[in-house]
Design a protein around this motif. Structure first.
Motif, PDB file in Angstrom:
ATOM      1  N   GLU A  27     -53.451 -12.370  46.518  1.00  0.00           N
ATOM      2  CA  GLU A  27     -51.637 -11.947  46.598  1.00  0.00           C
ATOM      3  C   GLU A  27     -51.542 -12.859  47.230  1.00  0.00           C
ATOM      4  OE1 GLU A  27     -52.333  -8.291  47.915  1.00  0.00           O
ATOM      5  OE2 GLU A  27     -52.685  -6.789  46.061  1.00  0.00           O
ATOM      6  N   ASN A  28     -51.484 -13.474  47.803  1.00  0.00           N
ATOM      7  CA  ASN A  28     -50.543 -14.615  49.205  1.00  0.00           C
ATOM      8  C   ASN A  28     -51.361 -15.344  48.852  1.00  0.00           C
ATOM      9  OD1 ASN A  28     -49.488 -12.555  51.447  1.00  0.00           O
ATOM     10  ND2 ASN A  28     -51.426 -11.569  51.004  1.00  0.00           N
ATOM     11  N   GLY A  29     -51.386 -16.091  47.311  1.00  0.00           N
ATOM     12  CA  GLY A  29     -51.109 -17.344  46.815  1.00  0.00           C
ATOM     13  C   GLY A  29     -53.141 -18.135  47.181  1.00  0.00           C
ATOM     14  N   LEU A  30     -53.493 -17.892  47.486  1.00  0.00           N
ATOM     15  CA  LEU A  30     -54.976 -18.578  48.629  1.00  0.00           C
ATOM     16  C   LEU A  30     -56.171 -18.393  47.530  1.00  0.00           C
ATOM     17  CD1 LEU A  30     -54.347 -18.444  52.489  1.00  0.00           C
ATOM     18  CD2 LEU A  30     -53.619 -19.959  51.073  1.00  0.00           C
ATOM     19  N   GLN A  31     -57.201 -19.434  47.574  1.00  0.00           N
ATOM     20  CA  GLN A  31     -58.382 -18.834  46.824  1.00  0.00           C
ATOM     21  C   GLN A  31     -59.369 -19.123  47.524  1.00  0.00           C
ATOM     22  OE1 GLN A  31     -58.571 -18.581  43.676  1.00  0.00           O
ATOM     23  NE2 GLN A  31     -56.325 -18.314  43.431  1.00  0.00           N
ATOM     24  N   PRO A  32     -60.096 -17.720  47.980  1.00  0.00           N
ATOM     25  CA  PRO A  32     -60.678 -17.699  48.657  1.00  0.00           C
ATOM     26  C   PRO A  32     -62.208 -18.275  49.293  1.00  0.00           C
ATOM     27  CG  PRO A  32     -60.942 -15.690  46.997  1.00  0.00           C
ATOM     28  CD  PRO A  32     -60.250 -16.272  47.018  1.00  0.00           C
ATOM     29  N   PRO A  41     -49.086 -25.687  56.954  1.00  0.00           N
ATOM     30  CA  PRO A  41     -48.641 -24.909  57.645  1.00  0.00           C
ATOM     31  C   PRO A  41     -48.570 -23.361  56.961  1.00  0.00           C
ATOM     32  CG  PRO A  41     -47.362 -26.877  58.731  1.00  0.00           C
ATOM     33  CD  PRO A  41     -48.408 -27.345  57.707  1.00  0.00           C
ATOM     34  N   SER A  42     -48.211 -23.597  55.684  1.00  0.00           N
ATOM     35  CA  SER A  42     -48.275 -23.054  54.479  1.00  0.00           C
ATOM     36  C   SER A  42     -49.411 -22.451  54.379  1.00  0.00           C
ATOM     37  CB  SER A  42     -48.460 -24.029  53.093  1.00  0.00           C
ATOM     38  OG  SER A  42     -47.140 -23.869  53.694  1.00  0.00           O
ATOM     39  N   ALA A  43     -50.476 -22.846  54.832  1.00  0.00           N
ATOM     40  CA  ALA A  43     -51.900 -22.447  55.048  1.00  0.00           C
ATOM     41  C   ALA A  43     -52.281 -21.381  55.707  1.00  0.00           C
ATOM     42  CB  ALA A  43     -53.295 -23.295  54.674  1.00  0.00           C
ATOM     43  N   LYS A  44     -52.008 -21.976  57.355  1.00  0.00           N
ATOM     44  CA  LYS A  44     -51.563 -20.854  57.782  1.00  0.00           C
ATOM     45  C   LYS A  44     -50.848 -19.549  58.002  1.00  0.00           C
ATOM     46  CE  LYS A  44     -51.482 -21.655  63.084  1.00  0.00           C
ATOM     47  NZ  LYS A  44     -51.382 -22.260  64.124  1.00  0.00           N
ATOM     48  N   LYS A  45     -49.607 -19.820  57.921  1.00  0.00           N
ATOM     49  CA  LYS A  45     -48.725 -18.892  57.228  1.00  0.00           C
ATOM     50  C   LYS A  45     -49.191 -17.657  56.104  1.00  0.00           C
ATOM     51  CE  LYS A  45     -43.912 -17.412  56.192  1.00  0.00           C
ATOM     52  NZ  LYS A  45     -42.448 -18.243  55.952  1.00  0.00           N
ATOM     53  N   ALA A  46     -49.945 -17.957  54.630  1.00  0.00           N
ATOM     54  CA  ALA A  46     -50.253 -16.902  54.149  1.00  0.00           C
ATOM     55  C   ALA A  46     -51.516 -16.762  54.640  1.00  0.00           C
ATOM     56  CB  ALA A  46     -50.679 -18.070  53.377  1.00  0.00           C
TER      57      ALA A  46
END
Length: 110
Positions: A27-32, A41-46
């Motif tokens: 839901e937050n745009g990350l693949q588990p 910074p985008s990955a950390k924020k996600a």
């Protein structure tokens, strides 16, 4: 380290199934099962947004809070600590940068 492992590290002590964590990540745009990029910074924020979503769902589930009772902590203390952590995460997320906005300036009017 995978994204799902990083999320588990951020939400330590909250027992959710792997399937639930996977849904929150997606839901937050990350693949588990992709590698977590600590330099992005985008990955950390996600990850922080996903942790926030996870904690908000725990806070909205009174049945789960009843099951999280610890030795010296009551359910009301747990809820207070949980809401404090949610507030901290919200403030932290608002102040974080993403890969797209690396500058210290923002445009008020365009």
């Amino acid at each position: 380290m995978k994204n799902i492992q990083r999320l588990e590290m951020e939400t330590k002590g909250i027992a959710l199934s792997q399937q639930e964590l996977i849904i929150y990540l997606q839901e937050n745009g990350l693949q588990p099962h992709e590698e977590y990029n600590a330099q992005s910074p985008s990955a950390k924020k996600a990850i922080y947004q996903t942790a926030l979503s996870t904690l908000e769902s725990v806070a909205n589930n009174p049945e789960m809070m009843r099951n999280v009772k610890m030795d010296d902590m009551t359910v009301s203390e747990f809820h207070e600590n949980l809401t404090d952590r949610i507030d901290q995460l919200e403030k932290k997320i608002r102040g974080m940068r993403t890969d797209a906005n690396q500058s210290d300036f923002f445009m008020l009017f365009n």
